[in-house]
Write a protein that holds these residues in place. Structure first.
Motif, short mmCIF file in Angstrom:
data_model
loop_
_atom_site.label_atom_id
_atom_site.label_comp_id
_atom_site.label_asym_id
_atom_site.label_seq_id
_atom_site.Cartn_x
_atom_site.Cartn_y
_atom_site.Cartn_z
N ARG A 16 0.82 -1.21 0.00
CA ARG A 16 0.00 0.00 0.00
C ARG A 16 0.86 1.26 0.00
O ARG A 16 1.92 1.31 0.61
CB ARG A 16 -0.90 0.00 1.22
CG ARG A 16 -1.82 1.18 1.22
CD ARG A 16 -3.00 1.01 2.11
NE ARG A 16 -3.75 2.26 2.09
CZ ARG A 16 -4.48 2.69 3.07
NH1 ARG A 16 -4.59 1.98 4.16
NH2 ARG A 16 -5.11 3.84 2.99
N TYR A 18 1.09 5.07 1.22
CA TYR A 18 0.55 5.94 2.27
C TYR A 18 0.89 7.41 2.03
O TYR A 18 0.93 8.20 2.97
CB TYR A 18 1.06 5.50 3.64
CG TYR A 18 0.54 4.15 4.06
CD1 TYR A 18 -0.69 4.03 4.69
CD2 TYR A 18 1.27 3.00 3.80
CE1 TYR A 18 -1.18 2.79 5.07
CE2 TYR A 18 0.79 1.75 4.18
CZ TYR A 18 -0.43 1.66 4.80
OH TYR A 18 -0.92 0.43 5.18
N ASN A 53 5.78 4.08 1.67
CA ASN A 53 5.49 2.66 1.50
C ASN A 53 6.72 1.84 1.92
O ASN A 53 7.80 2.40 2.14
CB ASN A 53 5.08 2.33 0.05
CG ASN A 53 6.15 2.64 -0.95
OD1 ASN A 53 7.25 2.13 -0.88
ND2 ASN A 53 5.82 3.50 -1.91
#
Length: 63
Positions: A16, A18, A53
């Motif tokens: 993911r 961020y 990340n």
């Protein structure tokens, strides 16, 4: 006053990203950058961390 924000991500997603600014989602708290971060910067740059990340290892804080 420049503010620095800190939040806690309970479970970090391996893939993911961020980088999106979401302080309310992570219940961020603000501290005065001039009072705390500037005085601690020499030590903070030694902390191993990640920027945005888990594929971006860095040290210190993303300023």
């Amino acid at each position: 006053m420049i503010k620095t924000e800190f939040g806690i991500i309970e479970k970090v997603g391996r893939d993911r990203d961020y980088s999106k600014y979401e302080p309310h989602k992570y219940h961020c708290v603000f501290i005065d950058d001039k009072i705390y971060i500037n005085d601690w910067w020499d030590r903070l740059i030694l902390i191993k961390t990640y920027f945005h990340n888990l594929n971006s290892p860095e040290t210190g804080l993303a300023r």
